[in-house]
Design a protein around this motif. Structure first.
Motif, PDB file in Angstrom:
ATOM      1  N   GLU A  89       0.757  -1.210   0.039  1.00  0.00           N
ATOM      2  CA  GLU A  89      -0.117  -0.115  -0.343  1.00  0.00           C
ATOM      3  C   GLU A  89       0.863   0.892  -0.263  1.00  0.00           C
ATOM      4  O   GLU A  89       1.610   0.983   0.630  1.00  0.00           O
ATOM      5  CB  GLU A  89      -0.764   0.048   1.176  1.00  0.00           C
ATOM      6  CG  GLU A  89      -1.265   1.292   1.526  1.00  0.00           C
ATOM      7  CD  GLU A  89      -2.879   1.439   0.586  1.00  0.00           C
ATOM      8  OE1 GLU A  89      -2.758   2.179  -0.682  1.00  0.00           O
ATOM      9  OE2 GLU A  89      -4.206   0.500   0.554  1.00  0.00           O
ATOM     10  N   ASP A  90       0.106   2.091  -1.071  1.00  0.00           N
ATOM     11  CA  ASP A  90       1.555   3.671  -1.006  1.00  0.00           C
ATOM     12  C   ASP A  90       0.848   4.919  -0.354  1.00  0.00           C
ATOM     13  O   ASP A  90       1.350   5.670   0.267  1.00  0.00           O
ATOM     14  CB  ASP A  90       1.526   4.092  -2.995  1.00  0.00           C
ATOM     15  CG  ASP A  90       0.071   4.111  -3.054  1.00  0.00           C
ATOM     16  OD1 ASP A  90      -0.750   3.134  -2.912  1.00  0.00           O
ATOM     17  OD2 ASP A  90       0.128   5.558  -4.240  1.00  0.00           O
ATOM     18  N   GLU A  91       0.045   4.749   0.526  1.00  0.00           N
ATOM     19  CA  GLU A  91      -0.883   5.248   1.694  1.00  0.00           C
ATOM     20  C   GLU A  91      -0.933   5.522   2.882  1.00  0.00           C
ATOM     21  O   GLU A  91      -0.896   4.217   3.336  1.00  0.00           O
ATOM     22  CB  GLU A  91      -2.773   5.542   1.115  1.00  0.00           C
ATOM     23  CG  GLU A  91      -3.322   5.809  -0.154  1.00  0.00           C
ATOM     24  CD  GLU A  91      -4.641   5.870  -0.219  1.00  0.00           C
ATOM     25  OE1 GLU A  91      -5.157   6.211   0.034  1.00  0.00           O
ATOM     26  OE2 GLU A  91      -4.810   4.800  -1.034  1.00  0.00           O
ATOM     27  N   ASP A 142      -3.040  -3.957  -1.922  1.00  0.00           N
ATOM     28  CA  ASP A 142      -3.763  -2.581  -2.672  1.00  0.00           C
ATOM     29  C   ASP A 142      -3.678  -2.233  -4.613  1.00  0.00           C
ATOM     30  O   ASP A 142      -3.010  -3.114  -4.787  1.00  0.00           O
ATOM     31  CB  ASP A 142      -3.537  -0.986  -2.491  1.00  0.00           C
ATOM     32  CG  ASP A 142      -3.547   0.143  -2.446  1.00  0.00           C
ATOM     33  OD1 ASP A 142      -4.897  -0.312  -2.845  1.00  0.00           O
ATOM     34  OD2 ASP A 142      -3.092   1.566  -3.050  1.00  0.00           O
ATOM     35  N   MET A 179      -4.379   0.777  -6.567  1.00  0.00           N
ATOM     36  CA  MET A 179      -3.665   1.864  -7.224  1.00  0.00           C
ATOM     37  C   MET A 179      -2.058   1.601  -6.250  1.00  0.00           C
ATOM     38  O   MET A 179      -2.404   2.289  -5.207  1.00  0.00           O
ATOM     39  CB  MET A 179      -4.588   2.982  -6.810  1.00  0.00           C
ATOM     40  CG  MET A 179      -6.136   2.575  -6.901  1.00  0.00           C
ATOM     41  SD  MET A 179      -5.653   2.642  -9.356  1.00  0.00           S
ATOM     42  CE  MET A 179      -6.020   4.544  -9.520  1.00  0.00           C
ATOM     43  N   LYS A 217     -12.338   0.224   0.675  1.00  0.00           N
ATOM     44  CA  LYS A 217     -12.087   0.736   1.558  1.00  0.00           C
ATOM     45  C   LYS A 217     -13.269   2.198   1.550  1.00  0.00           C
ATOM     46  O   LYS A 217     -13.756   1.961   0.572  1.00  0.00           O
ATOM     47  CB  LYS A 217     -10.760   1.462   0.906  1.00  0.00           C
ATOM     48  CG  LYS A 217      -9.235   0.945   1.092  1.00  0.00           C
ATOM     49  CD  LYS A 217      -8.216   2.148  -0.021  1.00  0.00           C
ATOM     50  CE  LYS A 217      -7.253   1.195  -0.691  1.00  0.00           C
ATOM     51  NZ  LYS A 217      -5.891   1.761  -0.937  1.00  0.00           N
TER      52      LYS A 217
HETATM   53 CA    CA Z   1      -2.662   3.266  -3.320  1.00  0.00          CA
END
Ligand code: CA
Length: 232
Positions: A9-11, A53, A55, A105
């Motif tokens: 996950e990049d968030e 994730d 995205m 989410k």
């Molecule tokens: Ca993402």
């Protein structure tokens, strides 16, 4: 040993919340923030489950899913996708590609851990936790990647392990070198195939299997097969 979960996950905020929730349940957590990092960590770390994730920068989640499923070494690792409401089409593709489940989410910590537990439980059942394969003095727990000779663990490289599993599970049939390359090494037919690689690994595997090494029989000019106990 508690299960190891790779969170992709990049968030940052989501990573934080998810990591906290999983660690509180006693899981070991690793994090990857790009698709490329995820693929490296899946291959090197062999997590018990991947929270993915969709995205992501560089390589997106669907591509990560496709590659994890396409590689014999990692194809059995359960994947739970993390998706936004708007990504319904991707979610469907992800499930078709072999993701085990998904979370939309925003999700609560309770929802997350319940889903993780369920998928891990299912995976343990499917892998056959109690199912030990026996063949002469050899035993293998494929799910846990444990191979023993006369009750002593045999140290195999990931490729040797896959080679043994592929041959042992092919019902005594001959597998060509090309077929082995494709299944064990994941080679594309368009790549230059070095069948000698297979020969090298088979001879190393034979040595490591000691008295049972004789089960790996060469089919001259074709490939190899594994002699099952019922043929002895
Ligand atoms: Ca993402």
């Amino acid at each position: 040993m508690p299960a190891k979960i790779l969170v992709v996950e990049d968030e940052k905020n989501i990573v934080k919340v998810v990591t906290y929730a999983l660690q509180r349940e006693g899981y070991r957590v690793e994090v990857a923030v790009t698709g490329a990092e995820a693929l490296t960590k899946v291959r090197q770390g062999m997590p018990d489950l991947v929270l993915l994730d969709l995205m992501l920068p560089e390589i997106d989640g669907l591509e990560v899913c496709r590659q994890v499923r396409g590689d014999a070494r990692t194809s059995g690792i359960p994947i739970i996708m993390l998706t936004a409401k708007s990504e319904e089409a991707d979610r469907v593709i992800g499930l078709e590609m072999g993701a085990d489940d998904y979370l939309t989410k925003p999700f609560s910590a309770r929802e997350l851990t319940a889903r993780v537990k369920a998928v891990l439980r299912r995976a343990a059942g499917a892998g056959g936790a109690a199912e030990v394969w026996r063949c002469g003095a050899l035993t293998a727990d494929w799910g846990r990647r444990l191979v023993k000779l006369k009750e002593k663990p045999v140290k195999l490289t990931p490729k040797e392990f896959e080679l043994l599993r592929t041959l042992a599970q092919s019902g005594g049939r001959v597998l060509s070198r090309e077929a082995l390359l494709e299944r064990v090494w994941g080679y594309d037919r368009s790549l230059e195939i070095q069948t000698r690689t297979v020969d090298l690994h088979v001879s190393q595997l034979r040595q490591k299997l000691g008295s049972e090494g004789k089960r790996l029989v060469t089919a001259t000019g074709v490939g190899y097969r594994f002699v099952l106990p019922e043929e002895d």
